[in-house]
Design a protein around this motif. Structure first.
Motif, PDB file in Angstrom:
ATOM      1  N   LYS A 106       0.805  -1.233   0.000  1.00  0.00           N
ATOM      2  CA  LYS A 106       0.000   0.000   0.000  1.00  0.00           C
ATOM      3  C   LYS A 106       0.840   1.286   0.000  1.00  0.00           C
ATOM      4  CE  LYS A 106      -4.346  -1.874   0.949  1.00  0.00           C
ATOM      5  NZ  LYS A 106      -4.505  -2.605  -0.291  1.00  0.00           N
ATOM      6  N   ALA A 107       2.056   1.208  -0.553  1.00  0.00           N
ATOM      7  CA  ALA A 107       2.918   2.395  -0.619  1.00  0.00           C
ATOM      8  C   ALA A 107       2.573   3.242  -1.843  1.00  0.00           C
ATOM      9  CB  ALA A 107       4.386   1.986  -0.653  1.00  0.00           C
ATOM     10  N   ASP A 108       2.726   4.553  -1.687  1.00  0.00           N
ATOM     11  CA  ASP A 108       2.514   5.498  -2.785  1.00  0.00           C
ATOM     12  C   ASP A 108       3.821   5.791  -3.509  1.00  0.00           C
ATOM     13  OD1 ASP A 108      -0.339   6.245  -2.064  1.00  0.00           O
ATOM     14  OD2 ASP A 108       0.691   6.763  -0.200  1.00  0.00           O
ATOM     15  N   ILE A 109       4.930   5.634  -2.782  1.00  0.00           N
ATOM     16  CA  ILE A 109       6.257   5.935  -3.318  1.00  0.00           C
ATOM     17  C   ILE A 109       7.191   4.771  -2.969  1.00  0.00           C
ATOM     18  CG2 ILE A 109       8.199   7.578  -3.255  1.00  0.00           C
ATOM     19  CD1 ILE A 109       6.079   9.605  -2.010  1.00  0.00           C
ATOM     20  N   LEU A 110       7.904   4.266  -3.965  1.00  0.00           N
ATOM     21  CA  LEU A 110       8.888   3.193  -3.749  1.00  0.00           C
ATOM     22  C   LEU A 110      10.260   3.751  -4.107  1.00  0.00           C
ATOM     23  CD1 LEU A 110       7.123   0.201  -5.606  1.00  0.00           C
ATOM     24  CD2 LEU A 110       6.693   1.050  -3.308  1.00  0.00           C
ATOM     25  N   ILE A 111      11.190   3.681  -3.152  1.00  0.00           N
ATOM     26  CA  ILE A 111      12.539   4.177  -3.405  1.00  0.00           C
ATOM     27  C   ILE A 111      13.541   3.048  -3.169  1.00  0.00           C
ATOM     28  CG2 ILE A 111      14.305   5.885  -2.789  1.00  0.00           C
ATOM     29  CD1 ILE A 111      12.059   7.702  -1.779  1.00  0.00           C
ATOM     30  N   GLY A 112      14.279   2.707  -4.207  1.00  0.00           N
ATOM     31  CA  GLY A 112      15.306   1.671  -4.124  1.00  0.00           C
ATOM     32  C   GLY A 112      16.669   2.300  -3.951  1.00  0.00           C
ATOM     33  N   LEU A 113      17.421   1.824  -2.966  1.00  0.00           N
ATOM     34  CA  LEU A 113      18.747   2.377  -2.677  1.00  0.00           C
ATOM     35  C   LEU A 113      19.785   1.279  -2.531  1.00  0.00           C
ATOM     36  CD1 LEU A 113      16.738   4.496  -0.532  1.00  0.00           C
ATOM     37  CD2 LEU A 113      18.779   5.670  -1.279  1.00  0.00           C
ATOM     38  N   THR A 114      19.706   0.258  -3.358  1.00  0.00           N
ATOM     39  CA  THR A 114      20.678  -0.828  -3.281  1.00  0.00           C
ATOM     40  C   THR A 114      21.755  -0.639  -4.341  1.00  0.00           C
ATOM     41  OG1 THR A 114      19.324  -2.170  -4.747  1.00  0.00           O
ATOM     42  CG2 THR A 114      19.019  -2.488  -2.373  1.00  0.00           C
ATOM     43  N   ASN A 115      22.862  -1.299  -4.145  1.00  0.00           N
ATOM     44  CA  ASN A 115      23.973  -1.202  -5.074  1.00  0.00           C
ATOM     45  C   ASN A 115      24.037  -2.463  -5.930  1.00  0.00           C
ATOM     46  OD1 ASN A 115      26.273  -0.547  -6.405  1.00  0.00           O
ATOM     47  ND2 ASN A 115      27.555  -0.298  -4.588  1.00  0.00           N
ATOM     48  N   GLY A 116      23.356  -2.436  -7.060  1.00  0.00           N
ATOM     49  CA  GLY A 116      23.407  -3.549  -8.004  1.00  0.00           C
ATOM     50  C   GLY A 116      22.538  -4.740  -7.658  1.00  0.00           C
ATOM     51  N   ILE A 138      17.375   5.186  -6.675  1.00  0.00           N
ATOM     52  CA  ILE A 138      18.481   6.051  -6.279  1.00  0.00           C
ATOM     53  C   ILE A 138      19.775   5.246  -6.228  1.00  0.00           C
ATOM     54  CG2 ILE A 138      19.415   7.472  -4.375  1.00  0.00           C
ATOM     55  CD1 ILE A 138      16.536   8.351  -3.824  1.00  0.00           C
ATOM     56  N   GLY A 139      19.636   3.943  -6.035  1.00  0.00           N
ATOM     57  CA  GLY A 139      20.813   3.082  -6.012  1.00  0.00           C
ATOM     58  C   GLY A 139      21.308   2.852  -7.427  1.00  0.00           C
ATOM     59  N   LYS A 140      22.048   1.792  -7.619  1.00  0.00           N
ATOM     60  CA  LYS A 140      22.506   1.436  -8.958  1.00  0.00           C
ATOM     61  C   LYS A 140      21.892   0.086  -9.294  1.00  0.00           C
ATOM     62  CE  LYS A 140      26.934   3.649  -8.025  1.00  0.00           C
ATOM     63  NZ  LYS A 140      27.111   3.517  -6.561  1.00  0.00           N
ATOM     64  N   GLY A 141      20.803   0.085 -10.033  1.00  0.00           N
ATOM     65  CA  GLY A 141      20.164  -1.171 -10.414  1.00  0.00           C
ATOM     66  C   GLY A 141      19.285  -1.764  -9.330  1.00  0.00           C
ATOM     67  N   SER A 142      18.537  -0.912  -8.629  1.00  0.00           N
ATOM     68  CA  SER A 142      17.608  -1.397  -7.601  1.00  0.00           C
ATOM     69  C   SER A 142      16.381  -2.064  -8.219  1.00  0.00           C
ATOM     70  CB  SER A 142      17.128  -0.239  -6.710  1.00  0.00           C
ATOM     71  OG  SER A 142      18.208   0.335  -6.016  1.00  0.00           O
ATOM     72  N   ILE A 143      16.198  -1.854  -9.526  1.00  0.00           N
ATOM     73  CA  ILE A 143      15.037  -2.393 -10.233  1.00  0.00           C
ATOM     74  C   ILE A 143      15.543  -3.155 -11.458  1.00  0.00           C
ATOM     75  CG2 ILE A 143      12.854  -1.799 -11.355  1.00  0.00           C
ATOM     76  CD1 ILE A 143      13.165   0.961  -9.778  1.00  0.00           C
ATOM     77  N   SER A 144      15.058  -4.385 -11.633  1.00  0.00           N
ATOM     78  CA  SER A 144      15.514  -5.188 -12.776  1.00  0.00           C
ATOM     79  C   SER A 144      14.905  -4.680 -14.088  1.00  0.00           C
ATOM     80  CB  SER A 144      15.137  -6.657 -12.577  1.00  0.00           C
ATOM     81  OG  SER A 144      13.748  -6.833 -12.767  1.00  0.00           O
ATOM     82  N   LYS A 145      15.556  -5.009 -15.203  1.00  0.00           N
ATOM     83  CA  LYS A 145      15.057  -4.605 -16.523  1.00  0.00           C
ATOM     84  C   LYS A 145      13.652  -5.166 -16.772  1.00  0.00           C
ATOM     85  CE  LYS A 145      19.338  -3.690 -19.033  1.00  0.00           C
ATOM     86  NZ  LYS A 145      20.298  -3.740 -17.913  1.00  0.00           N
ATOM     87  N   ASN A 146      13.409  -6.406 -16.343  1.00  0.00           N
ATOM     88  CA  ASN A 146      12.077  -6.999 -16.515  1.00  0.00           C
ATOM     89  C   ASN A 146      11.016  -6.248 -15.729  1.00  0.00           C
ATOM     90  OD1 ASN A 146      12.881  -8.967 -18.303  1.00  0.00           O
ATOM     91  ND2 ASN A 146      13.138 -10.549 -16.738  1.00  0.00           N
ATOM     92  N   THR A 147      11.367  -5.807 -14.526  1.00  0.00           N
ATOM     93  CA  THR A 147      10.423  -5.056 -13.701  1.00  0.00           C
ATOM     94  C   THR A 147      10.159  -3.678 -14.299  1.00  0.00           C
ATOM     95  OG1 THR A 147      10.992  -6.296 -11.729  1.00  0.00           O
ATOM     96  CG2 THR A 147       9.982  -4.144 -11.382  1.00  0.00           C
TER      97      THR A 147
END
Length: 128
Positions: free
Chosen positions: A76-86, A107-116
């Motif tokens: 139920k989040a309105d904002i998703l922020i990824g901060l992982t490194n690869g 914000i990280g580097k690759g927190s989200i996969s290309k498929n996603t």
């Protein structure tokens, strides 16, 4: 259009609550966003959440909470922020758990996969 400036009452998921993530989370709580945080090291996660809640301004109602998984943080989040490194932590399940049309920021580097990214675009969700 998304009212990004008004964070009051919005829920934000911070995935990768390290140095930068915890600072962003503290600011978002101060601005009135409920922040659900996840990181692999639960002892550090709990310390960060505790610190944010103890140090926030007196009249700030919003709080930070620790989640047990990425999907739980994104629930139920309105904002998703990824901060992982690869590490691609924001996946299809995370996006599906969030509110419709969430704001997604890597914000990280690759927190989200290309498929996603493709999955998000198929739902007309932009990723920043």
């Amino acid at each position: 259009s998304k009212d990004v400036a008004n964070l009051g009452g919005k829920k934000t998921a911070i995935i990768g609550a390290g140095n930068i993530g915890s600072k962003i989370a503290a600011k978002l709580v101060e601005r009135g966003s409920e922040v659900s945080m996840y990181r692999r090291k639960t002892d550090k996660l709990n310390k960060v959440v505790g610190y944010i809640n103890v140090s926030k301004p007196k009249y700030t109602i919003a709080i930070a909470t620790a989640a047990n998984s990425v999907a739980e943080a994104c629930q139920k989040a309105d904002i998703l922020i990824g901060l992982t490194n690869g590490i691609a932590v924001i996946d299809d399940i995370a996006i599906s758990s969030a509110n419709p049309n969430p704001l997604i920021i890597d914000i990280g580097k690759g927190s989200i996969s290309k498929n996603t990214v493709k999955f998000a675009h198929s739902l007309n969700i932009e990723i920043y």
